[in-house]
Design a protein around this motif. Structure first.
Motif, PDB file in Angstrom:
ATOM      1  N   ALA A 158      90.862  53.996  15.014  1.00 41.03           N
ATOM      2  CA  ALA A 158      89.407  53.819  15.024  1.00 41.03           C
ATOM      3  C   ALA A 158      88.885  53.581  16.437  1.00 41.03           C
ATOM      4  CB  ALA A 158      89.019  52.657  14.117  1.00 41.03           C
ATOM      5  N   ARG A 159      89.782  53.216  17.347  1.00 42.80           N
ATOM      6  CA  ARG A 159      89.341  52.940  18.727  1.00 42.80           C
ATOM      7  C   ARG A 159      89.528  54.139  19.650  1.00 42.80           C
ATOM      8  NH1 ARG A 159      92.229  47.936  17.898  1.00 42.80           N
ATOM      9  NH2 ARG A 159      93.963  48.795  19.084  1.00 42.80           N
ATOM     10  N   ILE A 160      90.112  55.223  19.142  1.00 41.04           N
ATOM     11  CA  ILE A 160      90.415  56.360  20.014  1.00 41.04           C
ATOM     12  C   ILE A 160      89.128  57.000  20.533  1.00 41.04           C
ATOM     13  CG2 ILE A 160      91.368  58.697  20.105  1.00 41.04           C
ATOM     14  CD1 ILE A 160      93.457  57.851  18.077  1.00 41.04           C
ATOM     15  N   THR A 161      89.059  57.189  21.840  1.00 42.09           N
ATOM     16  CA  THR A 161      87.923  57.920  22.417  1.00 42.09           C
ATOM     17  C   THR A 161      88.484  58.959  23.388  1.00 42.09           C
ATOM     18  OG1 THR A 161      87.747  56.240  24.121  1.00 42.09           O
ATOM     19  CG2 THR A 161      86.205  56.086  22.255  1.00 42.09           C
ATOM     20  N   PRO A 162      87.837  60.109  23.575  1.00 39.12           N
ATOM     21  CA  PRO A 162      86.742  60.558  22.720  1.00 39.12           C
ATOM     22  C   PRO A 162      87.270  61.022  21.366  1.00 39.12           C
ATOM     23  CG  PRO A 162      87.291  62.228  24.359  1.00 39.12           C
ATOM     24  CD  PRO A 162      88.173  61.054  24.634  1.00 39.12           C
ATOM     25  N   ALA A 163      86.499  60.717  20.328  1.00 43.34           N
ATOM     26  CA  ALA A 163      86.944  61.071  18.988  1.00 43.34           C
ATOM     27  C   ALA A 163      86.552  62.508  18.683  1.00 43.34           C
ATOM     28  CB  ALA A 163      86.323  60.128  17.972  1.00 43.34           C
ATOM     29  N   LEU A 164      87.302  63.116  17.788  1.00 42.80           N
ATOM     30  CA  LEU A 164      86.913  64.442  17.298  1.00 42.80           C
ATOM     31  C   LEU A 164      85.650  64.265  16.464  1.00 42.80           C
ATOM     32  CD1 LEU A 164      89.945  66.385  15.821  1.00 42.80           C
ATOM     33  CD2 LEU A 164      88.449  67.080  17.671  1.00 42.80           C
ATOM     34  N   PRO A 165      84.704  65.163  16.608  1.00 44.16           N
ATOM     35  CA  PRO A 165      83.520  65.044  15.767  1.00 44.16           C
ATOM     36  C   PRO A 165      83.897  65.233  14.299  1.00 44.16           C
ATOM     37  CG  PRO A 165      83.493  67.096  17.036  1.00 44.16           C
ATOM     38  CD  PRO A 165      84.656  66.295  17.530  1.00 44.16           C
ATOM     39  N   ALA A 166      83.217  64.484  13.434  1.00 40.38           N
ATOM     40  CA  ALA A 166      83.449  64.676  12.009  1.00 40.38           C
ATOM     41  C   ALA A 166      82.960  66.068  11.634  1.00 40.38           C
ATOM     42  CB  ALA A 166      82.714  63.621  11.198  1.00 40.38           C
ATOM     43  N   GLY A 167      83.473  66.582  10.576  1.00 35.53           N
ATOM     44  CA  GLY A 167      83.051  67.918  10.184  1.00 35.53           C
ATOM     45  C   GLY A 167      83.887  68.378   9.026  1.00 35.53           C
ATOM     46  N   PRO A 168      84.114  69.692   8.960  1.00 35.31           N
ATOM     47  CA  PRO A 168      84.918  70.193   7.846  1.00 35.31           C
ATOM     48  C   PRO A 168      86.332  69.616   7.858  1.00 35.31           C
ATOM     49  CG  PRO A 168      84.521  71.901   9.496  1.00 35.31           C
ATOM     50  CD  PRO A 168      83.676  70.741   9.861  1.00 35.31           C
ATOM     51  N   ARG A 169      86.703  69.015   8.964  1.00 35.70           N
ATOM     52  CA  ARG A 169      88.040  68.441   9.045  1.00 35.70           C
ATOM     53  C   ARG A 169      88.107  67.063   8.422  1.00 35.70           C
ATOM     54  NH1 ARG A 169      91.281  70.695  12.359  1.00 35.70           N
ATOM     55  NH2 ARG A 169      92.324  68.784  12.919  1.00 35.70           N
ATOM     56  N   GLY A 170      87.057  66.601   7.812  1.00 32.63           N
ATOM     57  CA  GLY A 170      87.081  65.290   7.174  1.00 32.63           C
ATOM     58  C   GLY A 170      86.360  64.269   8.015  1.00 32.63           C
ATOM     59  N   SER A 171      85.895  63.218   7.350  1.00 33.33           N
ATOM     60  CA  SER A 171      85.168  62.177   8.065  1.00 33.33           C
ATOM     61  C   SER A 171      86.130  61.399   8.954  1.00 33.33           C
ATOM     62  CB  SER A 171      84.522  61.218   7.058  1.00 33.33           C
ATOM     63  OG  SER A 171      85.536  60.478   6.410  1.00 33.33           O
ATOM     64  N   ALA A 172      85.553  60.677   9.904  1.00 36.74           N
ATOM     65  CA  ALA A 172      86.386  59.868  10.790  1.00 36.74           C
ATOM     66  C   ALA A 172      87.171  58.843   9.969  1.00 36.74           C
ATOM     67  CB  ALA A 172      85.508  59.174  11.824  1.00 36.74           C
ATOM     68  N   GLU A 173      86.515  58.220   9.002  1.00 38.56           N
ATOM     69  CA  GLU A 173      87.192  57.179   8.212  1.00 38.56           C
ATOM     70  C   GLU A 173      88.385  57.766   7.466  1.00 38.56           C
ATOM     71  OE1 GLU A 173      83.968  57.709   8.261  1.00 38.56           O
ATOM     72  OE2 GLU A 173      83.169  55.866   9.153  1.00 38.56           O
ATOM     73  N   TYR A 174      88.193  58.954   6.930  1.00 38.73           N
ATOM     74  CA  TYR A 174      89.301  59.587   6.210  1.00 38.73           C
ATOM     75  C   TYR A 174      90.485  59.800   7.150  1.00 38.73           C
ATOM     76  CZ  TYR A 174      92.227  63.252   4.322  1.00 38.73           C
ATOM     77  OH  TYR A 174      93.309  63.972   3.920  1.00 38.73           O
ATOM     78  N   ARG A 175      90.203  60.261   8.347  1.00 38.61           N
ATOM     79  CA  ARG A 175      91.298  60.569   9.272  1.00 38.61           C
ATOM     80  C   ARG A 175      91.996  59.303   9.765  1.00 38.61           C
ATOM     81  NH1 ARG A 175      88.806  63.248  13.365  1.00 38.61           N
ATOM     82  NH2 ARG A 175      86.780  63.441  12.384  1.00 38.61           N
ATOM     83  N   TRP A 176      91.220  58.201   9.935  1.00 37.49           N
ATOM     84  CA  TRP A 176      91.887  56.944  10.308  1.00 37.49           C
ATOM     85  C   TRP A 176      92.831  56.523   9.193  1.00 37.49           C
ATOM     86  CZ3 TRP A 176      86.587  54.212  11.505  1.00 37.49           C
ATOM     87  CH2 TRP A 176      86.002  54.835  12.621  1.00 37.49           C
ATOM     88  N   HIS A 177      92.322  56.609   7.974  1.00 38.12           N
ATOM     89  CA  HIS A 177      93.138  56.201   6.828  1.00 38.12           C
ATOM     90  C   HIS A 177      94.403  57.066   6.732  1.00 38.12           C
ATOM     91  CE1 HIS A 177      94.235  54.927   2.793  1.00 38.12           C
ATOM     92  NE2 HIS A 177      94.294  56.204   2.440  1.00 38.12           N
ATOM     93  N   ALA A 178      94.192  58.370   6.864  1.00 39.75           N
ATOM     94  CA  ALA A 178      95.337  59.284   6.762  1.00 39.75           C
ATOM     95  C   ALA A 178      96.359  58.983   7.858  1.00 39.75           C
ATOM     96  CB  ALA A 178      94.862  60.735   6.856  1.00 39.75           C
ATOM     97  N   ALA A 179      95.875  58.653   9.050  1.00 37.47           N
ATOM     98  CA  ALA A 179      96.781  58.324  10.158  1.00 37.47           C
ATOM     99  C   ALA A 179      97.644  57.123   9.786  1.00 37.47           C
ATOM    100  CB  ALA A 179      95.975  58.048  11.425  1.00 37.47           C
ATOM    101  N   GLY A 180      97.010  56.108   9.169  1.00 40.13           N
ATOM    102  CA  GLY A 180      97.755  54.907   8.785  1.00 40.13           C
ATOM    103  C   GLY A 180      98.801  55.208   7.724  1.00 40.13           C
ATOM    104  N   VAL A 181      98.425  56.023   6.752  1.00 43.36           N
ATOM    105  CA  VAL A 181      99.371  56.357   5.678  1.00 43.36           C
ATOM    106  C   VAL A 181     100.564  57.123   6.247  1.00 43.36           C
ATOM    107  CG1 VAL A 181      99.687  57.727   3.587  1.00 43.36           C
ATOM    108  CG2 VAL A 181      97.610  56.345   3.876  1.00 43.36           C
ATOM    109  N   LEU A 182     100.269  58.129   7.076  1.00 44.63           N
ATOM    110  CA  LEU A 182     101.358  58.933   7.645  1.00 44.63           C
ATOM    111  C   LEU A 182     102.260  58.075   8.529  1.00 44.63           C
ATOM    112  CD1 LEU A 182      99.560  62.274   8.640  1.00 44.63           C
ATOM    113  CD2 LEU A 182     100.883  61.790   6.590  1.00 44.63           C
ATOM    114  N   ALA A 183     101.632  57.193   9.326  1.00 38.17           N
ATOM    115  CA  ALA A 183     102.421  56.370  10.249  1.00 38.17           C
ATOM    116  C   ALA A 183     103.325  55.419   9.465  1.00 38.17           C
ATOM    117  CB  ALA A 183     101.499  55.594  11.184  1.00 38.17           C
ATOM    118  N   GLY A 184     102.788  54.800   8.409  1.00 35.67           N
ATOM    119  CA  GLY A 184     103.601  53.894   7.604  1.00 35.67           C
ATOM    120  C   GLY A 184     104.780  54.615   6.972  1.00 35.67           C
ATOM    121  N   ARG A 185     104.507  55.813   6.498  1.00 38.80           N
ATOM    122  CA  ARG A 185     105.558  56.606   5.861  1.00 38.80           C
ATOM    123  C   ARG A 185     106.627  57.021   6.866  1.00 38.80           C
ATOM    124  NH1 ARG A 185     102.449  61.043   2.339  1.00 38.80           N
ATOM    125  NH2 ARG A 185     101.544  59.386   1.091  1.00 38.80           N
ATOM    126  N   ALA A 186     106.166  57.497   8.022  1.00 38.15           N
ATOM    127  CA  ALA A 186     107.120  57.948   9.041  1.00 38.15           C
ATOM    128  C   ALA A 186     107.964  56.772   9.524  1.00 38.15           C
ATOM    129  CB  ALA A 186     106.371  58.596  10.205  1.00 38.15           C
TER     130      ALA A 186
END
Lengths: 238, 289
Positions: B233-261
């Motif tokens: 959530a602190r990463i700058t500059p962030a990718l603009p939200a768009g068809p790639r999913g909202s920023a919140e979704y991507r933060w969440h997904a990052a956490g899930v993937l990182a925990g799994r890895a």
């Protein structure tokens, strides 16, 4: 008569298994790696310099492509054109289909020196000196024949637009991994999109080819199956 | 040759595998007066191993990497890129040159502290990957290779996104463990414009892992994932939200993937009695996202 030049035919499938690692080197015959501009390949196809000074902004130099075993001269294509564009629009080779032009759908799949590639992501001028094999150059016997026959028998062809790309991809897969399991088949065909069949019939066709081929080489164990495989290249018996 | 083309004033494009450039030329997204095709430059396809580093020529394809036993983690990451067609043609140099924000290889190489080797009329140069990505490639320079340390432990690359064969990942995560130096590194792609390292989570792992056995407590993976969400959530500059999913979704997904890895890289000690299931379930999540 022989429908397909045996030459180009053998070039495809057999190249895949045995020489994939070294093909790149084999094609670098001009030794022009550092810009000698090697003219031996026709045109200015050496290592680089597509669109050099002597041509206009549109760059219309001629070069040659080995397509399905025939050496074809390309005139009038822009040097920025993809292999797909040149095959279809300049050379009239319609065995490759043009759909997404982004490397995503696989309809334009060909073998380049035995390696599966989407021809829309290949610069045509850079394919000078490689062997390009489309579905039409896979030949009328052996594995490629079996793949085509089973696509028909299993109902894996509906509108047919994706079929040439699929046949090339399946032939490539079964050349490399004759005994691929379902997951490997799905993974290997992920680069080819079919909007009609839902893929079930295509999988069934691949399975049917495997069944037929394993019957053919039953008796002898694996090893002989692999050494015998290549003679896909025989001329079309008709 | 490259310098001459550059000096001529024409727009020069370097052609690796073509998977990005050729469609872009067709669509008009990119225009090039001169295309320098690099596929036949055999020197660029060399891969080599030193005492403690691996060097991968810019012309190596994903298929080349996928079968490389010296770097099994990188090989697995290369195997989940695109389709057979893309892996057969796409190159390491192309991944660096195109520098897509979610480029699979970039995330892995960022976690691996990779260096980028370049050649230009000014000579040979090497720089850390983040600086290379931030500065971009000089117009008369060429990426010759990328260099990274030999693996020192488990390495896991996970990603999430649309149909893998057709689209780049939405979010990707690489976790690399170095058992010798007692270090764990983690990079997230697809949240910022460039892949980012997760410093807080890395420090947490350094202190939390029992390095003599390579084990962690059952709750560590979840905590690690939470730290990654906070850092993402602190990463700058962030990718603009768009068809790639909202920023919140991507933060969440990052956490899930990182925990799994994280859980896949390390042995999780048995959960304390009375906590049925527990976060150890994370490590049981089987397939690739």
């Amino acid at each position: 008569m022989t429908a397909v030049a045996p030459d180009g035919f053998a070039a495809g499938p057999t190249g895949t298994g045995e020489t994939a690692g070294t093909d790149g080197e084999a094609t670098g015959t001009d030794g022009g790696a550092t810009g000698a501009g090697g003219g031996a390949n026709g045109g200015d196809g050496g290592e680089a310099g597509v669109g050099g000074g002597e041509t206009g902004a549109d760059g219309n130099e001629s070069y040659r492509l080995n397509v399905d075993g025939f050496l074809r001269t390309v005139n009038g294509a822009r040097l920025g054109d993809s292999l797909l564009t040149v095959l279809r629009d300049t050379l009239g080779v319609t065995a490759v289909k043009d759909a997404c032009e982004q490397g995503r759908c696989g309809a334009c799949s060909v073998l380049l020196d035995g390696r599966l590639a989407a021809s829309c992501t290949v610069l045509a001028a850079d394919a000078d000196g490689t062997r390009v094999v489309t579905v039409a150059g896979l030949g009328g016997a052996g594995l490629a024949r079996a793949v085509r026959a089973m696509f028909l028998a299993e109902g894996a062809v509906q509108c047919g637009f994706c079929t040439p790309g699929f046949v090339v991809a399946v032939t490539d897969l079964l050349t490399r991994h004759p005994d691929a399991d379902e997951e490997e088949i799905r993974e290997a065909l992920a680069g080819n999109i079919c909007r009609c069949t839902g893929y079930g019939r295509i999988l069934a066709a691949v399975r049917a080819v495997q069944a037929e081929r394993s019957l053919l080489r039953s008796g002898d164990a694996h090893s002989s199956g692999q050494t015998q495989r290549p003679p896909d290249g025989g001329p079309d018996g008709g | 040759m490259l310098a001459a083309a550059h000096d001529s004033g024409a727009a020069v494009a370097l052609l690796g595998g073509g998977t990005d450039l050729v469609p872009a030329l067709r669509s008009g997204e990119r225009v090039a007066g001169v295309v320098v095709a690099l596929r036949r430059v055999l020197e660029l396809r060399v891969r080599g191993a030193g005492a403690d580093s691996l060097t991968i020529g810019a012309g190596a394809t994903y298929t080349d990497l996928a079968g490389w036993s010296l770097s099994p983690g990188l090989a697995r990451a290369a195997r989940v890129v695109g389709s057979v067609q893309i892996r057969n043609t796409g190159t390491v140099g192309g991944a660096l040159g195109s520098a897509r924000p979610a480029g699979d290889l970039l995330t892995f190489l960022t976690a691996a502290d990779a260096e980028v080797l370049t050649a230009s009329p000014r000579g040979l140069d090497r720089q850390p990957l983040p600086r290379f990505l931030a500065d971009g490639l000089a117009p008369d320079a060429l990426v010759t290779a990328v260099r990274l340390a030999r693996p020192g432990g488990p390495q896991v690359y996970l990603k999430i996104g649309d149909r893998q064969a057709a689209y780049p990942a939405v979010v990707s995560c690489a976790v690399l463990v170095d058992r010798v130096r007692h270090r764990l590194t983690c990079a997230i792609g697809g949240v910022g414009l460039l892949p980012a390292r997760m410093g807080d989570a890395e420090r947490y792992a350094r202190d939390e892992v029992d390095w003599s056995t390579g084990t962690v407590s059952p709750t560590a993976a979840r905590r690690f994932g939470d730290l990654v969400v906070e850092a993402a959530a602190r990463i700058t500059p962030a990718l603009p939200a768009g068809p790639r999913g909202s920023a919140e979704y991507r933060w969440h997904a990052a956490g899930v993937l990182a925990g799994r890895a994280f859980a896949r890289c390390l042995h999780v000690t048995a959960p304390p009695a009375g906590v049925p299931g527990g976060p150890a379930g994370d490590s049981a999540v089987g397939g690739q996202p």
